[in-house]
Design a protein around this motif. Structure first.
Motif, PDB file in Angstrom:
ATOM      1  N   GLU A  45      -7.990  -0.069  -7.443  1.00 32.82           N
ATOM      2  CA  GLU A  45      -7.369   0.898  -8.321  1.00 32.82           C
ATOM      3  C   GLU A  45      -8.188   2.411  -7.789  1.00 32.82           C
ATOM      4  N   VAL A  46      -9.976   2.019  -7.056  1.00 29.12           N
ATOM      5  CA  VAL A  46     -10.732   3.413  -6.663  1.00 29.12           C
ATOM      6  C   VAL A  46     -10.121   4.364  -5.672  1.00 29.12           C
ATOM      7  N   LYS A  47      -9.417   3.348  -5.208  1.00 31.08           N
ATOM      8  CA  LYS A  47      -8.439   4.237  -3.609  1.00 31.08           C
ATOM      9  C   LYS A  47      -7.857   5.189  -4.264  1.00 31.08           C
ATOM     10  N   ALA A  48      -7.129   3.990  -4.861  1.00 34.88           N
ATOM     11  CA  ALA A  48      -5.655   4.902  -5.437  1.00 34.88           C
ATOM     12  C   ALA A  48      -5.903   6.230  -6.657  1.00 34.88           C
ATOM     13  N   GLU A  49      -7.125   6.282  -7.147  1.00 37.16           N
ATOM     14  CA  GLU A  49      -7.150   7.023  -7.881  1.00 37.16           C
ATOM     15  C   GLU A  49      -7.712   8.343  -7.263  1.00 37.16           C
ATOM     16  N   ALA A  50      -8.968   8.252  -6.109  1.00 34.02           N
ATOM     17  CA  ALA A  50      -9.213   8.736  -5.275  1.00 34.02           C
ATOM     18  C   ALA A  50      -8.116   9.699  -4.451  1.00 34.02           C
ATOM     19  N   ALA A  51      -7.122   9.265  -4.483  1.00 27.59           N
ATOM     20  CA  ALA A  51      -5.961   9.486  -3.637  1.00 27.59           C
ATOM     21  C   ALA A  51      -5.125  10.616  -4.324  1.00 27.59           C
ATOM     22  N   GLU A  52      -5.183   9.863  -5.469  1.00 20.41           N
ATOM     23  CA  GLU A  52      -4.410  10.750  -6.647  1.00 20.41           C
ATOM     24  C   GLU A  52      -5.429  12.899  -7.284  1.00 20.41           C
ATOM     25  N   CYS A  53      -6.820  11.759  -7.323  1.00 18.29           N
ATOM     26  CA  CYS A  53      -7.580  12.921  -7.338  1.00 18.29           C
ATOM     27  C   CYS A  53      -7.904  14.166  -6.247  1.00 18.29           C
ATOM     28  N   ALA A  54      -7.307  13.951  -5.465  1.00 18.43           N
ATOM     29  CA  ALA A  54      -8.300  15.205  -3.550  1.00 18.43           C
ATOM     30  C   ALA A  54      -6.876  16.042  -3.674  1.00 18.43           C
ATOM     31  N   SER A  55      -7.415  16.818  -3.859  1.00 17.05           N
ATOM     32  CA  SER A  55      -6.128  18.214  -3.277  1.00 17.05           C
ATOM     33  C   SER A  55      -7.037  19.301  -2.367  1.00 17.05           C
ATOM     34  N   ALA A  56      -7.759  19.119  -1.800  1.00 16.30           N
ATOM     35  CA  ALA A  56      -8.692  19.652  -0.800  1.00 16.30           C
ATOM     36  C   ALA A  56      -8.757  18.068  -0.022  1.00 16.30           C
ATOM     37  N   LEU A  79      -9.897  19.851  -4.864  1.00 13.73           N
ATOM     38  CA  LEU A  79     -10.803  19.174  -4.805  1.00 13.73           C
ATOM     39  C   LEU A  79     -11.153  18.124  -3.778  1.00 13.73           C
ATOM     40  N   VAL A  80     -12.088  17.767  -3.496  1.00 13.75           N
ATOM     41  CA  VAL A  80     -12.452  16.939  -2.700  1.00 13.75           C
ATOM     42  C   VAL A  80     -12.732  15.954  -3.689  1.00 13.75           C
ATOM     43  N   ALA A  81     -12.360  14.719  -3.200  1.00 11.88           N
ATOM     44  CA  ALA A  81     -12.773  13.336  -3.860  1.00 11.88           C
ATOM     45  C   ALA A  81     -12.750  12.361  -2.730  1.00 11.88           C
ATOM     46  N   THR A  82     -13.797  10.817  -3.070  1.00  7.15           N
ATOM     47  CA  THR A  82     -14.447  10.333  -2.172  1.00  7.15           C
ATOM     48  C   THR A  82     -14.258   8.632  -2.913  1.00  7.15           C
ATOM     49  N   CYS A  83     -14.380   7.832  -1.750  1.00  7.72           N
ATOM     50  CA  CYS A  83     -13.966   6.975  -2.064  1.00  7.72           C
ATOM     51  C   CYS A  83     -14.842   6.164  -1.194  1.00  7.72           C
TER      52      CYS A  83
END
Length: 267
Positions: free
Chosen positions: A158-169, A147-151
């Motif tokens: 907290e938004v940056k932290a969530e994006a970093a956690e979710c991104a797997s691509a 997954l590509v996550a964005t911020c």
């Protein structure tokens, strides 16, 4: 580390380019993608075209309208990708799909499975409502689809932290608010700070986009700590010009790539 940019030496910035599937028409796009692969461009963000994007400027909106008018829907794009992906040696494809236009009419698990079966190397869902992030994460994990996550650079911590956690691509860091097609902001301290924060949390490469138009821009971003740059509107505009002039789209885009090369980059 994710395979999207991992094969490039650490002293060389990675490159992702954005195009709407169907602009140029899919047979020409196949030739363009083979050229990108030969030139060792790392990633193509390939959008399933959708109308009236709130995050895109006029260039990409016109591109989407051309692609839609040519009949490039989800079925056509996935069939196309399934045909060309096995022939790509270096180029990775992150499929971008809009939640409202493309994903919402389908079930999330069913949609993700179709994308994974097409051979896409990753998925970016544009405009995904926050309440559905958990179901999207569950679906991509079950399908084994990165997954590509964005911020944004200015997003809350907290938004940056969530994006970093979710991104797997990879993690797509949007340089500034507004619509695509502008230029990089002149003040880079905020962007450098955001990259430093994300670097501590992210386990995947960080690519920066919005306003990237030249090799000088890419060199600046790499100097600030980005692993890669995402080039969108400038490349789409080159496609539009080639189509309008009845020029060779692949040759025009290859010439455009030369303008993006910061020093030693192979593309």
């Amino acid at each position: 580390m994710s395979g999207f940019f991992a094969r490039r030496p650490p002293d060389r910035p990675g490159l992702a380019v954005f195009l709407n599937a169907g602009d140029p028409p899919l047979p020409v796009l196949a030739d363009l993608m083979r050229m990108l692969d030969d030139r060792r461009v790392d990633c193509l963000e390939l959008a399933v075209p959708f109308p009236d994007s709130v995050t895109d400027g006029a260039v990409i909106r016109r591109s989407a309208r051309r692609a839609l008018a040519g009949g490039a829907g989800l079925d056509e794009v996935l069939d196309f990708l399934g045909g060309i992906q096995p022939r790509l040696r270096h180029l990775r494809v992150a499929l971008l799909a809009d939640w409202s236009h493309t994903v919402r009419p389908l079930s999330m698990p069913g949609f993700v499975r179709r994308v994974a079966d097409s051979g896409a190397d990753g998925l970016l869902v544009h405009g995904l409502p926050p309440r559905l992030r958990a179901s999207c994460l569950e679906a991509v994990r079950e399908a084994g689809l990165p997954l590509v996550a964005t911020c944004y650079a200015t997003s809350a911590a907290e938004v940056k932290a969530e994006a970093a956690e979710c991104a797997s691509a990879y993690l797509y860091l949007v340089a500034h608010y507004g619509r695509s097609g502008g230029t990089l902001t002149t003040g880079h301290q905020e962007l450098a700070t955001a990259l430093a924060v994300l670097r501590k949390a992210a386990t995947v490469p960080i690519a920066v986009g919005f306003g990237v138009r030249s090799g000088a821009d890419i060199a600046v971003l790499h100097g600030l700590g980005a692993d890669a740059a995402v080039v969108g509107s400038a490349g789409v505009a080159r496609v539009e010009h080639a189509l309008a002039e009845r020029a060779d789209v692949v040759e025009e885009f290859q010439a455009f790539l030369h303008t993006l090369s910061p020093c030693s980059a192979s593309w």
